[in-house]
Design a protein around this motif. Structure first.
Motif, PDB file in Angstrom:
ATOM      1  N   ILE A   1      57.340  56.181  32.798  1.00 53.00           N
ATOM      2  CA  ILE A   1      56.974  56.744  34.082  1.00 53.00           C
ATOM      3  C   ILE A   1      56.511  55.610  34.994  1.00 53.00           C
ATOM      4  CG2 ILE A   1      56.364  59.025  33.176  1.00 53.00           C
ATOM      5  CD1 ILE A   1      53.439  58.168  33.307  1.00 53.00           C
ATOM      6  N   HIS A   2      56.533  55.859  36.289  1.00 54.46           N
ATOM      7  CA  HIS A   2      56.146  54.852  37.301  1.00 54.46           C
ATOM      8  C   HIS A   2      54.665  55.016  37.642  1.00 54.46           C
ATOM      9  CE1 HIS A   2      56.909  52.107  40.684  1.00 54.46           C
ATOM     10  NE2 HIS A   2      56.005  52.851  41.337  1.00 54.46           N
TER      11      HIS A   2
ATOM     12  N   ASN B   1      48.259  49.826  43.517  1.00 52.88           N
ATOM     13  CA  ASN B   1      47.564  49.714  44.797  1.00 52.88           C
ATOM     14  C   ASN B   1      46.666  48.477  44.846  1.00 52.88           C
ATOM     15  OD1 ASN B   1      48.742  52.015  45.889  1.00 52.88           O
ATOM     16  ND2 ASN B   1      47.161  53.344  44.972  1.00 52.88           N
ATOM     17  N   PHE B   2      47.019  47.482  44.063  1.00 54.89           N
ATOM     18  CA  PHE B   2      46.416  46.147  44.140  1.00 54.89           C
ATOM     19  C   PHE B   2      47.457  45.172  43.582  1.00 54.89           C
ATOM     20  CE2 PHE B   2      45.014  47.889  40.052  1.00 54.89           C
ATOM     21  CZ  PHE B   2      45.425  46.899  39.172  1.00 54.89           C
ATOM     22  N   GLN B   3      47.194  43.909  43.765  1.00 57.90           N
ATOM     23  CA  GLN B   3      48.130  42.890  43.308  1.00 57.90           C
ATOM     24  C   GLN B   3      47.745  42.431  41.908  1.00 57.90           C
ATOM     25  OE1 GLN B   3      50.866  42.039  44.899  1.00 57.90           O
ATOM     26  NE2 GLN B   3      50.412  43.249  46.723  1.00 57.90           N
ATOM     27  N   LEU B   4      48.712  42.554  41.016  1.00 62.37           N
ATOM     28  CA  LEU B   4      48.506  42.114  39.637  1.00 62.37           C
ATOM     29  C   LEU B   4      49.332  40.855  39.393  1.00 62.37           C
ATOM     30  CD1 LEU B   4      47.312  42.785  36.763  1.00 62.37           C
ATOM     31  CD2 LEU B   4      49.554  43.795  36.285  1.00 62.37           C
ATOM     32  N   PRO B   5      48.704  39.678  39.382  1.00 62.80           N
ATOM     33  CA  PRO B   5      49.461  38.455  39.089  1.00 62.80           C
ATOM     34  C   PRO B   5      49.903  38.453  37.634  1.00 62.80           C
ATOM     35  CG  PRO B   5      47.386  37.954  40.198  1.00 62.80           C
ATOM     36  CD  PRO B   5      47.308  39.389  39.743  1.00 62.80           C
ATOM     37  N   PHE B   6      51.191  38.149  37.449  1.00 66.65           N
ATOM     38  CA  PHE B   6      51.715  38.103  36.095  1.00 66.65           C
ATOM     39  C   PHE B   6      52.843  37.081  36.030  1.00 66.65           C
ATOM     40  CE2 PHE B   6      55.127  39.713  33.216  1.00 66.65           C
ATOM     41  CZ  PHE B   6      54.529  39.323  32.021  1.00 66.65           C
ATOM     42  N   PHE B   7      52.645  36.075  35.201  1.00 69.89           N
ATOM     43  CA  PHE B   7      53.670  35.090  34.877  1.00 69.89           C
ATOM     44  C   PHE B   7      54.306  34.474  36.123  1.00 69.89           C
ATOM     45  CE2 PHE B   7      55.938  34.656  30.557  1.00 69.89           C
ATOM     46  CZ  PHE B   7      55.821  33.282  30.623  1.00 69.89           C
ATOM     47  N   GLY B   8      53.509  34.201  37.097  1.00 72.57           N
ATOM     48  CA  GLY B   8      54.008  33.596  38.310  1.00 72.57           C
ATOM     49  C   GLY B   8      54.387  34.589  39.387  1.00 72.57           C
TER      50      GLY B   8
ATOM     51  N   ARG C   1      53.824  38.579  41.180  1.00 73.18           N
ATOM     52  CA  ARG C   1      52.704  39.448  41.524  1.00 73.18           C
ATOM     53  C   ARG C   1      53.255  40.840  41.840  1.00 73.18           C
ATOM     54  NH1 ARG C   1      48.234  37.732  45.971  1.00 73.18           N
ATOM     55  NH2 ARG C   1      50.059  37.828  47.341  1.00 73.18           N
ATOM     56  N   PHE C   2      52.689  41.835  41.196  1.00 74.76           N
ATOM     57  CA  PHE C   2      53.206  43.186  41.315  1.00 74.76           C
ATOM     58  C   PHE C   2      52.070  44.138  41.707  1.00 74.76           C
ATOM     59  CE2 PHE C   2      55.560  40.929  38.008  1.00 74.76           C
ATOM     60  CZ  PHE C   2      56.858  41.011  38.500  1.00 74.76           C
ATOM     61  N   ASN C   3      52.445  45.155  42.451  1.00 73.42           N
ATOM     62  CA  ASN C   3      51.488  46.210  42.798  1.00 73.42           C
ATOM     63  C   ASN C   3      51.896  47.549  42.201  1.00 73.42           C
ATOM     64  OD1 ASN C   3      53.694  46.855  44.301  1.00 73.42           O
ATOM     65  ND2 ASN C   3      52.645  46.872  46.285  1.00 73.42           N
ATOM     66  N   TYR C   4      52.757  47.478  41.209  1.00 72.12           N
ATOM     67  CA  TYR C   4      53.206  48.686  40.525  1.00 72.12           C
ATOM     68  C   TYR C   4      53.569  48.294  39.096  1.00 72.12           C
ATOM     69  CZ  TYR C   4      57.877  46.754  40.858  1.00 72.12           C
ATOM     70  OH  TYR C   4      58.974  45.934  40.741  1.00 72.12           O
ATOM     71  N   THR C   5      53.844  49.302  38.278  1.00 69.78           N
ATOM     72  CA  THR C   5      54.348  49.081  36.935  1.00 69.78           C
ATOM     73  C   THR C   5      55.057  50.328  36.463  1.00 69.78           C
ATOM     74  OG1 THR C   5      53.783  48.330  34.701  1.00 69.78           O
ATOM     75  CG2 THR C   5      52.294  49.899  35.732  1.00 69.78           C
TER      76      THR C   5
ATOM     77  N   SER D   1      61.020  42.129  33.538  1.00 67.49           N
ATOM     78  CA  SER D   1      59.714  41.498  33.494  1.00 67.49           C
ATOM     79  C   SER D   1      58.763  42.488  32.835  1.00 67.49           C
ATOM     80  CB  SER D   1      59.237  41.166  34.913  1.00 67.49           C
ATOM     81  OG  SER D   1      57.933  40.664  34.901  1.00 67.49           O
ATOM     82  N   PHE D   2      58.159  42.093  31.731  1.00 65.94           N
ATOM     83  CA  PHE D   2      57.362  43.062  30.978  1.00 65.94           C
ATOM     84  C   PHE D   2      56.241  42.365  30.236  1.00 65.94           C
ATOM     85  CE2 PHE D   2      60.620  41.678  27.987  1.00 65.94           C
ATOM     86  CZ  PHE D   2      59.895  41.441  26.836  1.00 65.94           C
ATOM     87  N   ILE D   3      55.254  43.193  29.836  1.00 66.88           N
ATOM     88  CA  ILE D   3      54.185  42.797  28.931  1.00 66.88           C
ATOM     89  C   ILE D   3      54.336  43.677  27.699  1.00 66.88           C
ATOM     90  CG2 ILE D   3      51.691  42.584  28.595  1.00 66.88           C
ATOM     91  CD1 ILE D   3      51.392  42.468  31.622  1.00 66.88           C
ATOM     92  N   GLY D   4      54.662  43.058  26.584  1.00 67.46           N
ATOM     93  CA  GLY D   4      54.940  43.831  25.362  1.00 67.46           C
ATOM     94  C   GLY D   4      53.857  43.662  24.338  1.00 67.46           C
TER      95      GLY D   4
END
Length: 1656
Positions: A182-183, A187-194, A196-200, A235-238
């Motif tokens: 699910i999406h 609603n904030f910036q999540l820096p990850f591996f260079g 930056r995402f505001n969703y997952t 792009s994922f965190i496993g």
């Protein structure tokens, strides 16, 4: 494995507001085994916050429970009925259960229990999601230390299955087998591996991802996807990446919450005041701070908690649903740093059936993937050795973060850093995580280490380069080592060994120079730089030492010196001990006035050090952080000692000592580059100059050592001798010169970066620079006045600014767009190759350089793929340097860093101030100080070559800067730099290709493709230097089948229905075809505009570098003076002024002319003199001018006398006589007129007759003869020409020209002679002439003659017959020196009587001659004063001088009377004095030259004179050479010698015999058979008695050949005899001269006689 660990958490001092924590570095207080140890706070391991800052809120007070020790809980599930039992009992540590024990044993209480849970924490620790608006009785929630310890004792974070809107809490019921993901919006910036995402997207399969996954996976999984972009690369965190399904739980399970996926988002933790928000923030904060090294400043803003509870594997059958895994992921971020906590509660299966797993047990296949993937084909991190390995089950017993087995923490924002130990990995190069990653070169930095799992009894050894130190174990995840002292900067090898094993764990530790290290001790004012400050205030961050504010500190003083080959950093004194950790202290220098540091008083600079007074020892290792100051001068401490040692002017003594030492060192100025003239040029010379941190317009505009400057640059690398250049510029952008002011630019003997080998004197980074270049500035200038001698010496001699006249701007080439290339020779063309190519290559042994570029296809546009490429990576290396690669990051990964930089195959970052400039072997890499996101990187090589890479909006450009040493050395796409575009298209084999700028295909096919790189070495091309990741070689990027668009204009390659795109391209780009091409191909306005901007930038750079700044160079500021401005460009007018009480001499204004030269000074170079110096200089100049005139003139007179008198006499020739030349009638009449007027030339005497008694006795002749001389018959001879230095030309005392005056008094040392009849006395025999004697004649005029001049002027017969009154009607006069009469004899007048000197010149200052008065001159005043007036005190002066004392009487020889002249009053005008001095100097130079030329001309013209009436004196000759004849070539028939009719005269048939007998005094004797020419015709009567010429009968030599030719010593021979013309000789009309025409040419040779007497 089971073991017991006693863990007691000390009292944590929380600030007044828990929410108000900031990013200050703090230390942790940890007690292991009931021992309290202060652990050093460390910095973030890689980066600091760049743009985001943490909000600080101070409205939530914290309840601090002092000395409370609560019972810790080790259960992995939170207790739903967590009553605080046991508080009244003795504190006891709870044993941690064994890792593989029954899961039910780790559950404290059955969630379904009916035990009452009514307490203040029930709503948090239960199953119901608490409300975020809940507060404690309406007050902000305050967390206690006991509560914090309690919640941190639980393994898993909270997750709820009840409450909330749907009464499901955090449970995600939308995730199931049919909908596995699910999406979720953050609603904030999540820096990850260079990125930056505001969703997952939350997946049931054990991971969250941020981009689309591929359609199917192939096992084992491999990331990144190599086929990207054709195949999606997610792009994922496993945490447990494997196909899962929701399992079942058994009724007896202690946790009866529903199986499935739980997701809770806690935002804005820094501002939350509710209980859940505060407790979540504090729990995450301290779990991460104490669990990960380098995270001591982390303060989370947002947290995400995702729990996968009771998840089974996909494809299982039967009871596989009861075989479940439970794991939890917690993400915490402050929107700059991001940490991930992996909690593995239980793992019962490892593989699903699609991966080959068993359908019942979930084993046997490919285990789950555990790790991180950045996506978009960039990078990944796989958690080894657990990911996709059978040891995956060990995850529940590894990690040991916060003391929990099964907890693993990672830092994941920019790169993945493991925060916990890894026990199961082995190898030779294992990754070591440590923090901080850099430290001060002076040592003392506490380095925290994570990587291997430690045991408390392990022996840890840390090796920094070659220095090994022993470390200490803190806990399973952490050990510490104290950094030793280095004597170099840059990266150092850092390795760790456990229990004497090999050094397996390795990393790179960056060493900061003391001058550039992160400042830890601050000086608020400039007191520490003064010589005698009243006090010195220092401050520091107290949390940089320890969080225990009650500890005591000590402040010590250290000094540095170089008196041996090894550098010496030594302890000097204890400044203060027992200082409270308040963060500030005041040093009173008066407390150290009586110190005597005999061994260290030669240290002029040093450091302050702050550390703990009583550092805690842990296993024999003292754990105490050390704070170092920047280098500081030590005059505030040593000044009293230096004063006692060197006196009050101790600064001058220290300066003089340094000057003596520095003069013995090698000159280094020739090794450093020349400074640019302007700041604009300096900023554009990227290969040789970089910003100087001591004066940087972006970060440090104060410029302490260069007041008035706005920016300084320094050479980017040390020279071959270790020296460096510094160039500072003022607000007008012009170079500041040390010749103008003490704040000017100064070259450095020792570069701040140091020089290899670094551990020797003069080569230590920063320390040697301060010792040789900075401290001398304090000693000679700062602690003295600016115009002190020492300061001027350092400014003008030892560290002068180099002139910028010789500066040469570098050559520039660039690439931009998709892509467009501008070569070094300004050739512009477009090349759209796909692959890796050589941009420029230099294969010279001393100037090796490789710059390579990678071109990748431009992203798709709305119409599909784009057949164009652009630059995405560039790599450069030179000589033995490590390769530096700069790579464009994907657009979505540019939120923080725009470019990736790889040095020696390792990513490096520049976001910390100490890391802005990084050094590697042979190369320096830096990010400009005003850049925060790595969008501009500059590479500087030691050869002076530079590469600048700039990124904007995802598009990269590169520019290469080369010094002129690379001229005609470059090859590649940037062409051959030869200032000729015709050879730019040169292939690797040397073949030149024709250039057609309108044909892109020709450049592509015939030239550029030949420079494509491969992974193997190619001749004249080289090998690709790019860093290879994930198996991507050059073949992966090279695509020779790619066909780009070769059409230039969008109107030609776009379809007709896209005319609006054509118009848009023209509108945006105007006249830039590169911009139009890029827009037409990509439809990307940003790319088109940046192409246009990049083209304009490189064009402007080239124009600026081409425009040579005309500099007039250095114009020194006069000492004790000022200049109106410091400009040096044409048109500059500089005015000079002097300080008060100083006098300015020389030019007051200088102008810089258009040819780059200062105008020549009209009145001399400008100086400022004290009154005394001015007077002395004026006196010296006056005497200098006088001596410059008198000495050369006297010398020339002596030379003239020697030439015209002594030399002819010694050779048997007649001396010079003025009367042998004919005189004009006019002159004769003047003589008669003078005679008729009486003795009017003698103003002191009357014309009456003198008696014999009036005649003073004659001085005896001084020289004596060794033998009697033959006294010849006396005839009148011509008088010796006068040589009076004070007489000018032919003017006489009456103004007559060459009037025939009588002799003045002359010293008896000279033979007196007069001639009135133009006959010569030679004593030489004349062939066939009778030997007859001539009657004696008077030497001078008799009394009767004088009387006849005054009494009988009538034209009587007697007067007509008289030689005194008869006019010489046929004599022609020329401007020849007149006879000056007799010279004055030595008298009692006290004046000089030597030769031709001024008879009135004083022999000594104020002294009179002791010569008796009877030897006074006969006619001392017969002439008027000379042109150069004699001193006014001369007795014969005709000028009135009433103010001077009378001439004293004659003084005896033994009594010398002296007197002193009264000083001259008043001051002459400066201009008159300067003019007189100038003309005096000119006259002193020109007058001797003119006299010499006149003498030479007179001698030559006399030789050329045509006179047939020659006497035998004409045959006087030098002693001939044997084999060289003498020739005469003349057209004048009057010469009575046989003319040479051949070009070369024959050798003499009968050479002349020369006799040198003792009696002949060197006079040659003629051979008996010598034939003489016929005698000259009779003399014409000039009214004088006519004498018979010589005949052979009169010549004794004709009768007796042995008769010697003896010269009468009283008649010195003339230098070269010239005879008067024959009686019938006439001269051309108007030629009133004795000399022949210029047609007669004579070749002067040594005289050679032949039988026919040929002379040339």
């Amino acid at each position: 494995m089971g073991f017991k660990v006693k863990l007691v958490l000390t009292l944590l001092v929380i600030s007044a507001s828990v929410k108000g924590q900031d990013y200050d570095e703090q230390a942790e207080s940890i007690v292991v085994g009931n021992e309290l140890d202060n652990v050093v706070a460390t910095e973030p391991s890689v980066e600091e916050a760049i743009t985001e800052t943490t909000a600080i809120v101070d409205d939530a007070p914290v309840d601090v429970l002092s000395n409370s020790i609560l019972e810790t809980r080790s259960g992995k599930y939170q207790n739903f009925d967590d009553t605080l039992t046991g508080l009244e009992a003795e504190p006891a540590a709870v044993e941690t259960p064994e890792v593989n024990a029954d899961q039910s044993g780790r559950q404290l209480l059955d969630p379904g229990s009916t035990i009452d849970t009514y307490n203040e924490f029930a709503h948090i620790d239960g199953r119901v999601l608490p409300s975020t608006t809940y507060q404690n009785n309406g007050q902000p929630y305050v967390i206690s230390t006991a509560r914090l310890n309690q919640i941190r004792a639980n393994f898993l974070y909270w997750f709820y299955d009840q409450g909330g809107t749907d009464n499901i809490g955090d449970y995600q019921r939308d995730i199931h087998t049919s909908t596995p993901q699910i999406h979720k919006n953050f609603n904030f910036q999540l820096p990850f591996f260079g990125f930056r995402f505001n969703y997952t997207r939350l997946s049931m399969n054990g991971y969250i991802y941020f981009s689309d996954p591929p359609d199917h996976y192939t096992y084992p999984l491999s990331f990144p996807i190599r086929d990207w972009p054709n195949v999606n690369d997610p792009s994922f965190i496993g945490i447990f990446f494997s196909k899962c399904r929701i399992g079942n739980q058994r009724p007896e399970d202690p946790d009866q919450r529903r199986p499935g996926v739980y997701f809770r988002l806690d935002r804005d933790l820094q501002t939350r005041t509710d209980q859940l928000g505060v407790e979540m923030r504090e729990r995450v904060t301290w779990d991460i701070r104490q669990g990960v090294i380098g995270a001591q400043a982390f303060f989370p803003k947002h947290a995400v908690t995702i729990t996968w509870k009771n998840m089974s594997f996909a494809g299982g059958i039967d009871n596989s649903l009861y075989l479940t895994n439970t794991f939890q992921m917690v993400l915490a971020t402050d929107e700059v740093f991001t940490y991930a906590i992996f909690n593995y509660l239980e793992i019962n299966w490892s593989s699903h059936t699609e991966a080959g797993g068993d359908t019942t047990t979930g084993e046997g296949g490919v285990p789950a993937y555990i790790g991180f993937n950045a996506g978009n084909g960039t990078q990944n991190y796989e958690y080894q050795p657990y990911s996709q390995a059978s040891v995956l089950r060990d995850l529940t017993g590894r990690g040991w973060a916060n003391g929990f087995p099964g907890r693993h923490i990672f830092r994941i924002d920019e790169k993945i850093l493991m925060g916990t130990c890894n026990k199961d990995i082995d190898g030779a190069n294992l990754p070591l995580m440590f923090a901080p990653e850099s430290g001060n070169m002076l040592g003392g930095t506490i380095v925290n280490i994570t990587g291997p799992c430690f045991d408390l009894n392990d022996r840890i050894t840390c090796r920094f380069d070659t220095e090994s130190v022993v470390g200490a174990v803190i806990d399973t995840n952490r050990a510490i080592c104290v950094q030793p002292r280095f004597y170099h900067n840059g990266y150092a090898r850092f390795e760790v060994s456990i229990n004497n094993e090999p050094f397996k764990w390795k990393g790179k530790f960056f060493v900061e120079t003391p001058a550039t290290a992160t400042e830890k001790i601050f000086f608020p004012d400039n007191a520490v730089h003064e010589a005698n400050p009243p006090e010195i205030r220092i401050t520091w961050d107290r949390f940089n030492l320890t969080t225990n504010l009650n500890v005591q500190l000590q402040i010590t003083l250290w000094g540095y010196k170089e008196i041996t080959i090894r550098p010496q950093l030594e302890y000097i004194d204890m400044i203060e001990t027992g200082v409270a950790n308040t963060g500030e202290f005041i040093i009173n220098p008066q407390n150290f006035r009586n110190r005597e540091n005999t061994m260290h008083n030669d240290m002029q600079f040093g450091f302050l050090q702050i550390n703990l007074t009583t550092p805690e020892e842990y296993k024999g290792i003292k754990i105490s952080p050390i704070l170092w100051s920047r280098p500081i001068p030590l005059a505030w401490y040593f000044a009293p000692q230096w004063e006692r040692l060197h006196g009050r002017r101790w600064a001058q003594t220290l300066c003089n000592n340094w000057l003596r030492t520095d003069r013995f060192l090698k000159n280094f100025a020739a090794q450093i580059p020349v400074c640019p003239c302007t700041l604009e040029q300096a900023l554009l010379d990227k290969g040789r100059f970089m910003p100087d941190r001591s004066c940087d317009k972006d970060i440090n505009p104060t410029c302490r050592y260069h007041w008035g400057g706005v920016h300084c640059v320094q050479s980017g690398a040390p020279s071959s001798e270790g020296s460096g250049q510094q160039c500072c510029y003022d607000k007008n952008g012009f170079l500041m010169l040390s010749y103008d002011q003490m704040w000017g630019s100064r070259p450095h003997r020792s570069h701040d970066f140091g020089f290899s080998p670094y551990n020797e004197a003069n080569k230590v980074p920063s320390l040697s620079h301060w010792f040789h270049d900075m401290i001398p500035f304090y000693q000679c200038c700062s602690w003295q006045e600016e115009q002190a001698v020492g300061c001027e010496t350092i400014r003008f001699e030892r560290r002068p600014t180099q002139d910028c006249v010789a500066y040469q701007s570098p050559g520039v080439a660039g690439i931009f767009g998709d892509p467009h290339i501008v070569t070094f020779d300004d050739l512009q063309y477009t090349f759209n190759g796909k692959g890796e190519y050589v941009l420029t290559r230099v294969d010279h042994p001393q100037l090796k350089l490789d710059v390579q570029g990678r071109f990748e296809q431009v992203p798709r546009n709305v119409y599909g793929p784009v057949n164009a490429t652009h630059l995405t990576s560039i790599v450069a290396a030179s000589n033995n340097s490590v390769p530096i690669e700069i790579r464009l990051r994907p657009q979505h990964a540019q939120w923080r860093y725009r470019l990736d930089v790889f040095a020696d195959n390792k990513r490096i970052y520049f976001d910390r101030s100490a890391l802005r400039i990084q050094y590697f072997p042979g190369v320096t890499v830096y990010q400009p100080m005003y850049i925060l996101n790595q969008s501009e990187i500059v590479i500087m090589f030691s050869s002076g070559a530079g590469v600048e890479v700039v990124e904007n909006r995802g598009f990269m450009t590169a520019r290469v800067y080369l010094p002129w040493t690379y001229m005609n050395q470059t090859r590649g796409l940037f062409g051959n730099w030869s200032l000729d575009i015709n050879d730019d298209f040169t292939r690797p084999d040397g073949q030149k290709v024709a250039i057609d700028l309108n044909n892109f295909q020709s450049a592509h096919r015939d030239f550029a493709q030949y420079w494509q790189l491969t992974d193997r070495e190619q001749k004249d091309i080289g090998v690709a230097l790019f860093m290879r990741e994930y198996g991507r070689t050059a073949a992966y990027y090279n695509d020779n089948q790619f066909m780009p668009n070769f059409i230039r204009e969008p109107a030609d390659f776009l379809p007709a229905n896209r005319s609006h795109d054509v118009n848009r391209a023209i509108e945006i780009c105007q006249d830039s075809y590169q911009c139009r091409y890029d827009y037409g191909m990509t439809l990307n306005r940003d790319m088109a505009e940046f192409t246009k901007n990049y083209l304009a930038s490189i064009t402007n750079i080239k124009e600026t570098n081409t425009h040579r700044v005309i500099s007039c160079g250095i114009l020194e500021t006069p000492r004790f003076g000022r200049k109106s401005n410091f400009f040096f460009t044409p048109g500059t007018r500089v005015n000079f002024e002097c300080n008060q009480d100083f006098i300015l001499i020389g030019d007051k204004r200088r102008i810089c002319e258009s040819d780059g030269r200062w105008n020549l000074p009209e009145y001399g170079y400008t100086e400022c003199l004290r009154q005394q110096e001015y007077s002395q200089r004026t006196l010296f100049m006056t005497w200098g001018v006088i001596m410059a005139i008198i000495l050369p003139l006297g010398l020339m007179i002596c030379l003239f006398w020697f030439w015209c008198y002594y030399t002819p006499k010694s050779k048997g020739k007649k001396t010079f006589s003025i009367n042998e030349y004919t005189r004009s009638k006019s002159s004769s009449k003047l003589n008669l007129r003078s005679a008729s007027m009486g003795n009017i030339t003698d103003p002191m005497k009357s014309s009456t007759l003198r008696s014999d008694s009036d005649i003073k006795p004659k001085l005896p002749d001084t020289p004596t003869e060794e033998r009697p001389l033959h006294k010849p018959a006396i005839t009148r001879a011509a008088p010796l020409p006068p040589h009076d230095a004070n007489l000018d030309g032919d003017s006489s005392g009456l103004g007559y020209t060459d009037s025939n005056k009588s002799d003045s008094g002359k010293s008896s040392t000279f033979k007196k002679r007069k001639a009135y009849d133009k006959t010569y006395r030679t004593k030489e025999p004349i062939p066939n002439a009778p030997n007859s004697e001539f009657p004696e004649k008077n030497w001078d005029l008799s009394e009767e003659d004088l009387l006849s001049l005054t009494t009988s002027p009538s034209d009587t017969e007697s007067n007509r017959e008289s030689t005194l009154t008869r006019p010489a009607k046929d004599i022609e006069y020329v401007s020849k020196p007149r006879q000056t009469g007799r010279h004055a004899l030595a008298s009692d007048s006290g004046y000089s009587t030597k030769g031709s000197e001024n008879p009135y010149a004083l022999k000594f200052d104020g002294q009179y001659s002791p010569v008796p008065s009877q030897y006074s001159p006969t006619y001392s005043d017969i002439y008027s004063p000379p042109l150069s007036p004699a001193p006014d005190i001369a007795p014969g002066s005709t000028y009135n001088n009433p103010g001077l004392p009378d001439t004293p009487k004659s003084a005896p020889a033994d009594a010398v009377k002296t007197f002193t002249l009264a000083p001259q009053k008043g001051k002459q005008e400066y201009s008159a004095r300067t003019l007189g001095a100038t003309w005096g100097i000119i006259s002193a130079i020109m007058l001797p030259i003119v006299i010499v030329l006149i003498c030479i001309g007179w001698r030559l013209l006399k030789r050329w004179k045509k006179n047939p009436d020659t006497s035998e004196d004409e045959y006087a000759y030098k002693k001939p050479y044997i084999d060289e004849p003498l020739h005469v070539n003349s057209d004048d028939e009057s010469i009575p010698y046989k003319k040479d009719t051949t070009e070369d005269s024959p050798l003499p048939s009968e050479p002349l015999r020369v006799f040198d007998e003792p009696g002949d005094i060197g006079i040659p004797v003629y051979d008996q058979q010598q034939h003489y020419p016929p005698p000259p015709p009779p003399h014409q009567s000039y009214g004088l008695p006519q004498h018979q010429p010589y005949t052979s009968a009169q010549d004794p030599s004709a009768q007796d050949p042995s008769y010697p030719l003896v010269q009468d010593p009283s008649y010195p021979p003339a230098q070269d005899q010239t005879y008067s013309p024959a009686q019938d000789q006439t001269y051309p009309s108007g030629q009133d001269s004795l000399y022949p025409s210029a047609a007669s040419t004579v070749q002067a040779r040594d005289t050679k006689w032949t039988g026919e007497t040929e002379i040339n």
